[in-house]
Design a protein around this motif. Sequence first.
Motif, PDB file in Angstrom:
ATOM      1  N   ARG A  80     -33.884 -12.134 -49.126  1.00  0.00           N
ATOM      2  CA  ARG A  80     -33.286 -12.377 -47.651  1.00  0.00           C
ATOM      3  C   ARG A  80     -33.578 -12.207 -47.039  1.00  0.00           C
ATOM      4  O   ARG A  80     -33.411 -11.726 -46.093  1.00  0.00           O
ATOM      5  N   VAL A  81     -34.127 -13.770 -45.976  1.00  0.00           N
ATOM      6  CA  VAL A  81     -34.368 -13.994 -44.868  1.00  0.00           C
ATOM      7  C   VAL A  81     -33.977 -14.670 -43.698  1.00  0.00           C
ATOM      8  O   VAL A  81     -32.233 -15.048 -44.316  1.00  0.00           O
ATOM      9  N   LEU A  82     -33.599 -13.728 -42.410  1.00  0.00           N
ATOM     10  CA  LEU A  82     -32.515 -13.824 -41.244  1.00  0.00           C
ATOM     11  C   LEU A  82     -32.920 -15.201 -40.796  1.00  0.00           C
ATOM     12  O   LEU A  82     -34.395 -15.818 -40.290  1.00  0.00           O
ATOM     13  N   GLN A  83     -32.333 -15.961 -39.996  1.00  0.00           N
ATOM     14  CA  GLN A  83     -32.428 -16.826 -39.684  1.00  0.00           C
ATOM     15  C   GLN A  83     -31.671 -16.583 -38.184  1.00  0.00           C
ATOM     16  O   GLN A  83     -30.680 -16.664 -37.775  1.00  0.00           O
ATOM     17  N   PHE A  84     -33.014 -16.176 -37.756  1.00  0.00           N
ATOM     18  CA  PHE A  84     -32.549 -14.862 -36.525  1.00  0.00           C
ATOM     19  C   PHE A  84     -32.845 -16.435 -34.799  1.00  0.00           C
ATOM     20  O   PHE A  84     -32.316 -15.992 -33.922  1.00  0.00           O
ATOM     21  N   SER A  85     -34.028 -17.075 -35.133  1.00  0.00           N
ATOM     22  CA  SER A  85     -34.171 -18.195 -34.104  1.00  0.00           C
ATOM     23  C   SER A  85     -34.026 -19.679 -34.033  1.00  0.00           C
ATOM     24  O   SER A  85     -32.524 -19.821 -34.958  1.00  0.00           O
ATOM     25  N   VAL A 107     -30.263 -16.658 -44.910  1.00  0.00           N
ATOM     26  CA  VAL A 107     -28.886 -15.811 -43.887  1.00  0.00           C
ATOM     27  C   VAL A 107     -28.883 -16.183 -42.877  1.00  0.00           C
ATOM     28  O   VAL A 107     -29.624 -15.752 -41.536  1.00  0.00           O
ATOM     29  N   VAL A 108     -27.290 -17.162 -42.605  1.00  0.00           N
ATOM     30  CA  VAL A 108     -27.348 -17.864 -40.820  1.00  0.00           C
ATOM     31  C   VAL A 108     -26.466 -16.897 -40.501  1.00  0.00           C
ATOM     32  O   VAL A 108     -24.830 -16.731 -40.624  1.00  0.00           O
ATOM     33  N   PRO A 109     -26.572 -15.643 -39.948  1.00  0.00           N
ATOM     34  CA  PRO A 109     -24.919 -15.285 -39.278  1.00  0.00           C
ATOM     35  C   PRO A 109     -24.406 -16.051 -38.206  1.00  0.00           C
ATOM     36  O   PRO A 109     -24.394 -17.020 -37.667  1.00  0.00           O
ATOM     37  N   PRO A 110     -23.055 -15.277 -37.706  1.00  0.00           N
ATOM     38  CA  PRO A 110     -22.377 -15.831 -36.959  1.00  0.00           C
ATOM     39  C   PRO A 110     -22.989 -16.410 -35.681  1.00  0.00           C
ATOM     40  O   PRO A 110     -24.528 -15.789 -35.215  1.00  0.00           O
ATOM     41  N   HIS A 111     -23.161 -17.243 -34.641  1.00  0.00           N
ATOM     42  CA  HIS A 111     -23.546 -17.709 -33.704  1.00  0.00           C
ATOM     43  C   HIS A 111     -23.733 -16.817 -32.637  1.00  0.00           C
ATOM     44  O   HIS A 111     -22.886 -14.687 -31.988  1.00  0.00           O
ATOM     45  N   GLY A 112     -24.958 -16.445 -32.211  1.00  0.00           N
ATOM     46  CA  GLY A 112     -26.084 -15.208 -31.287  1.00  0.00           C
ATOM     47  C   GLY A 112     -25.517 -15.651 -29.832  1.00  0.00           C
ATOM     48  O   GLY A 112     -25.206 -16.019 -29.104  1.00  0.00           O
ATOM     49  N   PRO A 113     -26.906 -15.093 -29.066  1.00  0.00           N
ATOM     50  CA  PRO A 113     -28.151 -14.001 -29.463  1.00  0.00           C
ATOM     51  C   PRO A 113     -27.666 -13.221 -29.915  1.00  0.00           C
ATOM     52  O   PRO A 113     -26.267 -12.719 -29.198  1.00  0.00           O
ATOM     53  N   TRP A 114     -27.887 -12.347 -30.670  1.00  0.00           N
ATOM     54  CA  TRP A 114     -28.304 -10.953 -31.290  1.00  0.00           C
ATOM     55  C   TRP A 114     -29.413 -10.066 -30.823  1.00  0.00           C
ATOM     56  O   TRP A 114     -30.420  -9.925 -30.765  1.00  0.00           O
ATOM     57  N   LEU A 115     -29.091  -9.118 -30.418  1.00  0.00           N
ATOM     58  CA  LEU A 115     -29.850  -7.779 -29.500  1.00  0.00           C
ATOM     59  C   LEU A 115     -29.193  -7.003 -29.820  1.00  0.00           C
ATOM     60  O   LEU A 115     -28.297  -6.096 -30.404  1.00  0.00           O
ATOM     61  N   ALA A 121     -26.362  -4.264 -36.527  1.00  0.00           N
ATOM     62  CA  ALA A 121     -25.805  -4.929 -38.238  1.00  0.00           C
ATOM     63  C   ALA A 121     -25.772  -5.771 -38.773  1.00  0.00           C
ATOM     64  O   ALA A 121     -25.346  -5.794 -39.943  1.00  0.00           O
ATOM     65  N   VAL A 122     -26.610  -6.951 -38.057  1.00  0.00           N
ATOM     66  CA  VAL A 122     -26.675  -7.938 -38.846  1.00  0.00           C
ATOM     67  C   VAL A 122     -28.044  -7.855 -39.317  1.00  0.00           C
ATOM     68  O   VAL A 122     -27.139  -8.432 -41.075  1.00  0.00           O
ATOM     69  N   LEU A 123     -28.922  -6.868 -39.195  1.00  0.00           N
ATOM     70  CA  LEU A 123     -29.418  -6.577 -40.569  1.00  0.00           C
ATOM     71  C   LEU A 123     -29.612  -5.922 -41.230  1.00  0.00           C
ATOM     72  O   LEU A 123     -29.401  -5.605 -42.773  1.00  0.00           O
ATOM     73  N   ASP A 124     -28.062  -5.346 -41.386  1.00  0.00           N
ATOM     74  CA  ASP A 124     -27.919  -3.853 -42.550  1.00  0.00           C
ATOM     75  C   ASP A 124     -26.981  -4.504 -43.042  1.00  0.00           C
ATOM     76  O   ASP A 124     -26.720  -4.644 -44.529  1.00  0.00           O
ATOM     77  N   GLU A 125     -25.682  -5.086 -42.539  1.00  0.00           N
ATOM     78  CA  GLU A 125     -24.727  -5.546 -42.955  1.00  0.00           C
ATOM     79  C   GLU A 125     -25.114  -6.991 -43.932  1.00  0.00           C
ATOM     80  O   GLU A 125     -24.758  -6.908 -45.006  1.00  0.00           O
ATOM     81  N   HIS A 126     -26.057  -7.725 -43.999  1.00  0.00           N
ATOM     82  CA  HIS A 126     -25.872  -9.050 -44.833  1.00  0.00           C
ATOM     83  C   HIS A 126     -27.592  -8.538 -45.642  1.00  0.00           C
ATOM     84  O   HIS A 126     -28.390  -9.256 -46.243  1.00  0.00           O
ATOM     85  N   ARG A 127     -28.021  -7.143 -45.102  1.00  0.00           N
ATOM     86  CA  ARG A 127     -28.916  -6.772 -46.539  1.00  0.00           C
ATOM     87  C   ARG A 127     -30.881  -7.634 -46.352  1.00  0.00           C
ATOM     88  O   ARG A 127     -30.784  -8.134 -47.283  1.00  0.00           O
ATOM     89  N   ILE A 128     -30.725  -7.735 -44.709  1.00  0.00           N
ATOM     90  CA  ILE A 128     -31.927  -8.696 -44.563  1.00  0.00           C
ATOM     91  C   ILE A 128     -33.085  -8.088 -45.108  1.00  0.00           C
ATOM     92  O   ILE A 128     -33.286  -6.671 -44.673  1.00  0.00           O
ATOM     93  N   THR A 129     -34.103  -8.447 -45.831  1.00  0.00           N
ATOM     94  CA  THR A 129     -36.005  -7.891 -46.953  1.00  0.00           C
ATOM     95  C   THR A 129     -36.435  -8.966 -45.891  1.00  0.00           C
ATOM     96  O   THR A 129     -37.816  -7.918 -45.781  1.00  0.00           O
ATOM     97  N   HIS A 130     -36.089  -9.643 -44.736  1.00  0.00           N
ATOM     98  CA  HIS A 130     -37.345 -10.691 -44.436  1.00  0.00           C
ATOM     99  C   HIS A 130     -37.066 -11.187 -43.248  1.00  0.00           C
ATOM    100  O   HIS A 130     -36.070 -11.284 -42.931  1.00  0.00           O
ATOM    101  N   ALA A 131     -37.526 -10.773 -41.640  1.00  0.00           N
ATOM    102  CA  ALA A 131     -37.182 -10.950 -40.102  1.00  0.00           C
ATOM    103  C   ALA A 131     -37.863 -11.638 -40.070  1.00  0.00           C
ATOM    104  O   ALA A 131     -39.145 -10.201 -39.231  1.00  0.00           O
ATOM    105  N   LEU A 132     -38.472 -12.700 -39.047  1.00  0.00           N
ATOM    106  CA  LEU A 132     -39.110 -12.071 -38.184  1.00  0.00           C
ATOM    107  C   LEU A 132     -38.464 -12.275 -36.199  1.00  0.00           C
ATOM    108  O   LEU A 132     -37.034 -13.042 -36.014  1.00  0.00           O
TER     109      LEU A 132
END
Length: 346
Positions: A80-85, A107-115, A121-132
């Motif tokens: 599960r890859v996070l769409q952070f950017s 995984v495209v979370p709701p509108h950020g920015p996320w810090l 919470a995004v990393l854990d609730e969406h079970r993110i395995t890969h993130a930049l």
Amino acid sequence: AYVTSGRCGAPPDARDGAEPMGERDGGVAVGARVGADSAAYVIYTSGSTGTPKGVTVTHRGIGGFVTAAAERYAVGPGDRVLQFSSPSFDASVLELFISVLCGATLVVPPHGPWLGDELAAVLDEHRITHALIPPAALATLPGPETGTGRHLRTLIVGAEACPAGLVDTWAPGRRMINSYGPTEATIVATWTGPLTAGRGTPTIGDALPHTRAHVLDPAMRPVPPGTDGELFVGGDAVARGYLGRPGLTATRFVPDPFGPAGARLYRTGDRARRTPDGELEFLGRLDRQMKIRGFRIEPGEIEAALRGAGAVGEAVVVVREDEPGHQRLVGYVTPAGQRPATAPDL
């Protein structure tokens, strides 16, 4: 973008074609056969003259990157890859391609920015395995000892220098990779292997497969290990140039004296040097360009915009770090006439 059939793969041969689209887009016949060196996308970067420049990236560059990234970042079906950017930042292309071209979930979370806690919470609730995650954003997260990022198996840092303290905190227990690359070199030009805590500030590693990195002096001669020089990138990763700007393209994309006939190097404007074991150390910029939270910023572009306000005569933009780790862009202006510039003007 070139998509393989459910697996990562190299780009098509230049003889291969795509289904005709039957339309014209911006004066370019998109019904033509598409080869490996055809344009795949254009993404805009900041411009020192005040005009952003569109970088034209090829299918060959994308295919080569994704093939190598699937292995280096250890991504595949079930991940599960996070769409952070933001889509305006080419790290978003990395997130998109290493997921959908490798059978993973994007995984495209709701509108950020996320810090901070929100990003945790995004990393854990969406079970993110890969993130930049750029280092500036990573530094806002609660530490892994709190359980943050417990699903995170591969953590990619890049877009700005990574402090040693972040490696010490986040490298244990997961694969942490430091990646470096200008937009003009198809997302990532160099990367490290998995980082280890207690080794100090990480290098930016070495070039990807089918990509070459050279540290050169002003006469474009290689400098010995330990000597500062400008970092040039060659090989399949090099973009076609800047859309509609042949003069600027000729300035930054130069003939490659070390490659085959017709090959080019992209001059990054970054200072670097080789370590004794052959890895690259990033030493900063040769010009005024800066990085804040992963975004490449030309202060001249902001200065030009400020001078465009009717009440502004001259402007200069700098980075201030009044609090350690918190960088801000600050503009200083002088009035064009007797009336000073107001906040709405600026």
